[in-house]
Structures are given as structure tokens and as C-alpha cells.
Design an enzyme around this catalytic site. Structure first.
Site, PDB file in Angstrom:
ATOM      1  N   ASP A 163      35.083  42.736  44.497  1.00 33.42           N
ATOM      2  CA  ASP A 163      35.179  43.578  45.783  1.00 33.42           C
ATOM      3  C   ASP A 163      35.583  44.557  45.673  1.00 33.42           C
ATOM      4  O   ASP A 163      37.157  44.496  46.027  1.00 33.42           O
ATOM      5  CB  ASP A 163      36.250  41.793  45.926  1.00 33.42           C
ATOM      6  CG  ASP A 163      37.287  42.208  47.653  1.00 33.42           C
ATOM      7  OD1 ASP A 163      36.471  42.852  48.325  1.00 33.42           O
ATOM      8  OD2 ASP A 163      37.866  41.720  47.960  1.00 33.42           O
ATOM      9  N   GLU A 404      37.097  35.852  37.568  1.00 33.96           N
ATOM     10  CA  GLU A 404      36.108  35.021  37.970  1.00 33.96           C
ATOM     11  C   GLU A 404      34.993  34.226  38.115  1.00 33.96           C
ATOM     12  O   GLU A 404      33.881  34.997  38.767  1.00 33.96           O
ATOM     13  CB  GLU A 404      36.752  35.870  39.657  1.00 33.96           C
ATOM     14  CG  GLU A 404      37.728  34.824  40.312  1.00 33.96           C
ATOM     15  CD  GLU A 404      38.269  35.648  41.923  1.00 33.96           C
ATOM     16  OE1 GLU A 404      36.882  35.948  42.255  1.00 33.96           O
ATOM     17  OE2 GLU A 404      38.833  34.689  42.003  1.00 33.96           O
ATOM     18  N   TYR A 457      43.736  30.970  46.900  1.00 37.01           N
ATOM     19  CA  TYR A 457      43.927  31.562  48.858  1.00 37.01           C
ATOM     20  C   TYR A 457      43.930  30.736  49.438  1.00 37.01           C
ATOM     21  O   TYR A 457      43.262  30.317  50.213  1.00 37.01           O
ATOM     22  CB  TYR A 457      42.969  32.139  48.866  1.00 37.01           C
ATOM     23  CG  TYR A 457      42.659  33.675  47.727  1.00 37.01           C
ATOM     24  CD1 TYR A 457      43.560  34.538  48.496  1.00 37.01           C
ATOM     25  CD2 TYR A 457      42.296  34.200  46.807  1.00 37.01           C
ATOM     26  CE1 TYR A 457      43.424  36.013  47.766  1.00 37.01           C
ATOM     27  CE2 TYR A 457      42.409  35.113  45.875  1.00 37.01           C
ATOM     28  CZ  TYR A 457      43.172  36.012  46.257  1.00 37.01           C
ATOM     29  OH  TYR A 457      43.412  37.283  45.907  1.00 37.01           O
ATOM     30  N   GLU A 493      45.912  35.317  41.369  1.00 39.03           N
ATOM     31  CA  GLU A 493      46.176  36.212  42.767  1.00 39.03           C
ATOM     32  C   GLU A 493      46.443  35.368  44.113  1.00 39.03           C
ATOM     33  O   GLU A 493      46.051  34.030  43.853  1.00 39.03           O
ATOM     34  CB  GLU A 493      44.625  36.507  42.923  1.00 39.03           C
ATOM     35  CG  GLU A 493      44.193  37.694  42.142  1.00 39.03           C
ATOM     36  CD  GLU A 493      43.089  37.918  42.491  1.00 39.03           C
ATOM     37  OE1 GLU A 493      42.490  37.392  43.120  1.00 39.03           O
ATOM     38  OE2 GLU A 493      41.970  38.703  41.415  1.00 39.03           O
TER      39      GLU A 493
HETATM   40  C1  GCB Z   1      39.442  37.210  44.556  1.00 37.24           C
HETATM   41  C2  GCB Z   1      38.985  38.409  43.773  1.00 37.24           C
HETATM   42  C3  GCB Z   1      38.962  39.883  44.126  1.00 37.24           C
HETATM   43  C4  GCB Z   1      39.118  40.343  45.466  1.00 37.24           C
HETATM   44  C5  GCB Z   1      40.697  38.975  46.142  1.00 37.24           C
HETATM   45  C6  GCB Z   1      40.065  38.755  48.047  1.00 37.24           C
HETATM   46  O1  GCB Z   1      39.678  36.231  43.915  1.00 37.24           O
HETATM   47  O2  GCB Z   1      39.598  38.646  42.330  1.00 37.24           O
HETATM   48  O3  GCB Z   1      39.309  40.943  43.127  1.00 37.24           O
HETATM   49  O4  GCB Z   1      39.667  40.833  45.890  1.00 37.24           O
HETATM   50  O5  GCB Z   1      39.935  37.455  45.696  1.00 37.24           O
HETATM   51  O6  GCB Z   1      40.557  39.274  48.435  1.00 37.24           O
HETATM   52  O7  GCB Z   1      39.158  38.159  48.298  1.00 37.24           O
END
Ligand code: GCB
Length: 582
Positions: A163, A404, A457, A493
Site C-alpha cells: 500500500d 504483514e 485496525y 499501526e
Molecule cells: C497496513 C499496512 C500499511 C497500510 C495500512 C492501511 O496494515 O501495513 O502499509 O498502508 O495497513 O492503511 O491499510
């Protein structure tokens, strides 16, 4: 090979600026004699990605050719001449006056070729660099993996599986530099603390054939000490004790200087090099991360090297701005997601006391990457290059060896164990992690690592728009992770996209309010757990990525916009983090 330096024994010439440029649309530039003369139709800025400098190059992921001419002072004639590229994405081939002098694979680490025998002194020298930026399954990070179940795959265009935008070009400075015929080729410094005393070990690499004396001195507060050894052979090792050592830490990022001088039989100085370093230790004890024996909690961000027009190109102004914002908001640390950042970034971090988790470019490995030894060996090479480059930076307090990857696949067990062992064999002074995005109960790789890094997330990809539930689940999952693994945890994250200027009350996804509430609430949840060692919001600033239905032109999880203006979440985090530091 050390970073170039300019002093009375060494010269340095920057080749940053405008280069002639041609995209090799048919991939046949070499057959057409481009190393001898490039039929360039434009001039391009270096260092910077090519994509945002010209509209027709935005989605060009083939080979780009660069050419530049330079005349050299005859005074340098008796020296050895080297060409260094700070980084170029991805496969680089370099010619000097039409002769190939070397190739390098990899997007984020420097390469140096000796060009002494290829330069001319009676006219201009032509330097040509081809940078092949294709996206492929066997490149790091890997892209274009077909028919694979990608963990966390969110669908991207063009067809890369990470990403962030796969920018092409020469991304960091190009430098010509000289060394004397015999020279200091490597320095590695490790430090320990004994009471108030700093114990410093310096390993000095010398070029082949050197015979003479090597004087190693340390300069710093209350410390001026010097050791001279007769040196014949490839290296010397020197130990120092620094009484009342001033320990490097975010509050006092004090740097010592180690100077190496080589002298010949008549006492004439042949070469000299100054390496800065900090006296500090990092360790894991139980559930704590210790800096100089004291617990530290990592507050900050995952970020990207990404800025409008520059793409992934390095700019001192952007580095200064980012550090200014990191200090304004109260962050003490970052992860160099998802690749090693520039030497310049790390040197700035050394001086300004920012703690750094240095990451490899191993993003989203899947099962096929674990089979055979091709990717494993390539990954080990990158780890070696990264550790060799960054080992003397006190700011680097840990290594992250992957982001990841599919760590549910049985083959991941041996693969990640091998990466861990390799990195430990090169550097046993820093803890090592990998970043997980899957169910920790089924993860087969994390057990090999010193601490656990989680990307989570809840309230965004899962429980979208349901923040209360997202927070509850995050809390439960963290506890479960600790129960299962019994290791300290950093959430590397967590976050939500917010389009700057979008306000919704009550908060909804994509609004500044939703992002602000999510990152502050989740930060507090993570912070209160007794086994956590850090919380990094994703992300520091919005960044360019591929086009997908879930991205509004760029990834909007930044708490700053791509051009570094604060969103509501930046103000809220600043308030939260400044309360904490009181
Ligand atoms: C993740 C990734 C990161 C992405 C992020 C997202 O888990 O490690 O590279 O940018 O999610 O914003 O989806």
C-alpha cells in the site's frame, strides 16, 4: 563502505541536480548504445522519483536512463575514485564512459562502485545509470503475485500488493568521492554501560595492503583519549573507557566522535575519518523496553518517505519539516515503514534524539516466497546491507524484519527464524521484531522474535464506524496476544482515514472527528496495558498509493496531510502526548 566524507584526505563531489533522462519504453536501450550516448528528450531532477516530475511518467514502471557529464580536477588523479548512489528503485546498472562498472539490486540502500580505472582526466566523464523499476514477485517488496491468497490484501492498481506507490528513479543523492590508495573502509562501534562509565569497542576495517599506524581517538565531554596501533592487515580493534559517560537518549542526544587516522612510516597522514556515535544500550527485560537500563514507551508513528513532486526522493527540507512536526506533536519514535530510510534521516534522528525502529522492505510475503532459498537469500542480503549501513546510529534501537507477511503458513516458521538468526548474528545489541497482522494464536513466526509488533485496525477495516466496539475488541485482542506469547507488545499501526476538511458530527468514517477520536482513544487503551512498549499511529502523513476504491487519491490515514498540514487528530494527539510528558 562508509558514508562519503570531505576532509584533508578525501574529496566529495555531489552529482545531485539535473540529469538527462529517457524512459526506455521498449527496454532495448543497451542494444541501442545508450551507455555511450543517451538520446535524452528531457532533463530530470535528482534525487527524486521520475513519476511526479512529468505527467507521462506517472505510471511508468519500466527502465529509466539517466546521464550526466562531469570533468574532474587533476589534483585528484593520485586518489581512488568511487561512485555512490544513496538509493535507486529497483535494479540499477552503472556505466562510466561507456564501461559497465556495477549493478545493484534493491530500492532503499546505497551502493558504491570503484571507478578509478574508468575515469579520464583530459575531458568530461559520462556517467550513465539505468534504473529498472518493474514490479515483480521476486523483488523486495514483492509485487504482482498472481493466484495467491494475500493476507490483508486490499486490492490495488497497478497490480502491486503493498500500500504505497511503487515510485521509480534515483531517490537519494549521487556522489563521487575519493579515498587515498589505502583507506579506512569500515567502522563499527558498540557501546556498553558500566556504572557511570561507557565502554566503547571500535572495530576498524582497513583496505587491503595497508601498512602503517592507525590512531583511534574519541572526542566528547570530559573525554579525549587516543590509541595508536601498528596496523598490517584487514582490521584493528580498539577498546575505550569513557568515564562519566553522557548517555545518548531523546532528552540528551549527545554524540561522541571517533576519529581514525592512518599514518605511514614517516608519520604522514594517509587517511582520516570521523564517525559519530552515541553511548547507549537497548534491551528487553520482561515486558519492558529499556534504554540505558530505564523503561521507555514508544510514542509516535509509522510513516513513509513520500512528498508531492519528490515522490520518494530525499529532501533535507522535508526531513527538517518532519522532525519539526514530530517534536511539535510530542512523538519520541518512528518505524521506518516499510523500508530503510535515508542515511540523512537517521543522522538527523541521531542529533535530535528520535528513536527509530529500522525496517526492511519485506512487505506482504506470501507462501511462495518461503519456498526454496531464492527470496530467503535475497532477504538476508538486504538485512546485511541495512545493518552494515545503520549499525552506528544510536537512534536505531530495534530492527523490524518484515511487515504483514503471511505468518500462518507452516513454512513461515523456518523462514522467519532464519531471518532472525541472520540479523542477530550481525547485530546482537538491538532487539528484533516482525510486524503481524494475523491471528496471533495461529502465527508461527512471532515466537522467534524479541518483542511483538501488531498492526490493528479495529474501528476501521473491522468494526468500521463502530468505534466503541472497535476499542473493546482491540483491548481484548491485546490481552489475548500477551497471554499467548508473553512478550512485550507494540502496536505498530492503528488509525483511520480522514479527508482533511471533512467534518461530521457525530463522527463518521473519513471525517477528521472520527480519526481524532479513534487514534486518541486507542492510544490510551494501548498505553494503559502493563505489557505494551509502544503505540505508533498509522500514519504520520497522507501518502501516495495505488488507486483503489478505498483510497481518496492518497492513503488518508495521516494525521498530517501529504503537504504536512495538521488534521484535527494532530492537535488532539499533541494535547494528549504533552499531558503525558508533564
Ligand atoms: C497496513 C499496512 C500499511 C497500510 C495500512 C492501511 O496494515 O501495513 O502499509 O498502508 O495497513 O492503511 O491499510
Amino acid at each position: 563502505m562508509l558514508y562519503p566524507q570531505s576532509n584533508s584526505s578525501r574529496a566529495m563531489i555531489s552529482l545531485d541536480g539535473f540529469w538527462k533522462f529517457a524512459p526506455d519504453v521498449n527496454d532495448d536501450g543497451e542494444q541501442r548504445g545508450w551507455p555511450l550516448q543517451l538520446p535524452a528528450d528531457r532533463e530530470i531532477g535528482v534525487p527524486a522519483s521520475w513519476n511526479e516530475q512529468f505527467q507521462d511518467l506517472m505510471y511508468f514502471f519500466g527502465s529509466g536512463w539517466y546521464e550526466r557529464e562531469i570533468e574532474l580536477s587533476r589534483q585528484l588523479r593520485s586518489e581512488r575514485m568511487w561512485l555512490r548512489v544513496g538509493s535507486a528503485n529497483y535494479l540499477s546498472t552503472v556505466w562510466v564512459n561507456g564501461t559497465e562498472v556495477g549493478r545493484h539490486e534493491g530500492a532503499h540502500l546505497p551502493f558504491v562502485f570503484e571507478i578509478t580505472d574508468h575515469v579520464r582526466w583530459d575531458g568530461p566523464n559520462r556517467i550513465t545509470i539505468r534504473v529498472d523499476a518493474a514490479i515483480a514477485a521476486d523483488r523486495l517488496p514483492p509485487g504482482d503475485v498472481e493466484d495467491e491468497q494475500i493476507v490483508g490484501f486490499k486490492g490495488q492498481y497497478p497490480n502491486n500488493y503493498y500500500d504505497f506507490f511503487p515510485y521509480g528513479g534515483i531517490h537519494r543523492s549521487v556522489t563521487l568521492f575519493t579515498t587515498p590508495v589505502s583507506f579506512v573502509s569500515d567502522i563499527r562501534i558498540t557501546t556498553e554501560i558500566d556504572g557511570t562509565e561507557g565502554k566503547v569497542k571500535a572495530h576498524i576495517g582497513l583496505s587491503e595492503g595497508f601498512e602503517g599506524a592507525c590512531t583511534v581517538s574519541i572526542r566528547g565531554t570530559q573525554c579525549r583519549s587516543s590509541v595508536e596501533v601498528g596496523a598490517v592487515g584487514p582490521s584493528v580493534d580498539v577498546d575505550f573507557s569513557v568515564p562519566a559517560a553522557r548517555l545518548w537518549c531523546p532528552e540528551d542526544p549527545f554524540l561522541y566522535e571517533l576519529e581514525v587516522r592512518l599514518t605511514d612510516g614517516d608519520g604522514q597522514v594517509i587517511d582520516q575519518y570521523v564517525q559519530t556515535f552515541g553511548i547507549r544500550t537497548v534491551s528487553i527485560r520482561g515486558t519492558e523496553l529499556l534504554l540505558n537500563g530505564k523503561p521507555v514507551f514508544l510514542t509516535g508513528f509509522g510513516m513513509h518517505e513520500d512528498f508531492p513532486v519528490l515522490g520518494k526522493g530525499i529532501s533535507p527540507a522535508v526531513i527538517a519539516k518532519d522532525f519539526n512536526l514530530l517534536s511539535w506533536i510530542g512523538a519520541n519514535s518512528v518505524r521506518t515503514s516499510h523500508y530503510p530510510y535515508s542515511d540523512e534521516f537517521l543522522s538527523y534522528a541521531d542529533k535530535h534524539g528520535l528513536l527509530v525502529i529500522g525496517e526492511t522492505p519485506f512487505v506482504g510475503f506470501v507462501r511462495s516466497h518461503y519456498q526454496g532459498t531464492a527470496i530467503l537469500n535475497k532477504a538476508k542480503r538486504v538485512i546485511t546491507e541495512m545493518i552494515e549501513r545503520d549499525v552506528n546510529h544510536p537512534c536505531v534501537i530495534a530492527w523490524s524484519l518484515a511487515n504483514e507477511g503471511d505468518t500462518l503458513a507452516p513454512e513461515a516458521d523456518a523462514f522467519y527464524e532464519a531471518l532472525y538468526r541472520h540479523a542477530k548474528s550481525l547485530d546482537d545489541t538491538r532487539p528484533i521484531t516482525i510486524v503481524n497482522c494475523v491471528d496471533v494464536e495461529k502465527d508461527v513466526a512471532l515466537k522467534h522474535y524479541d518483542f511483538v509488533s501488531l498492526n490493528r485496525y479495529h474501528g476501521w477495516y473491522e468494526q468500521a464506524g463502530r468505534l466503541d466496539e472497535g476499542c473493546r475488541i482491540l483491548s481484548e485482542k491485546l490481552d489475548r496476544c500477551y497471554e499467548v506469547l508473553g512478550k512485550p507488545v507494540i502496536v505498530t499501526e492503528f488509525g483511520a482515514d480522514a479527508v482533511a476538511g471533512v467534518h461530521v458530527d457525530p463522527p463518521e468514517v473519513f471525517s477528521e472527528e472520527y480519526q481524532a477520536e479513534m487514534v486518541t482513544r486507542q492510544y490510551e487503551i494501548i498505553r494503559q496495558k502493563p505489557y505494551t512498549i509502544g503505540a505508533h499511529v498509522w500514519s504520520f502523513a497522507d501518502f501516495k498509493t495505488s488507486q483503489t476504491p478505498s483510497r481518496v487519491v492518497v492513503n488518508r490515514k495521516g494525521v498530517f496531510t501529504r503537504d504536512r498540514q495538521p488534521k484535527l487528530s494532530a492537535h488532539k494527539l499533541k494535547a494528549l502526548w504533552s499531558r503525558e510528558s508533564r
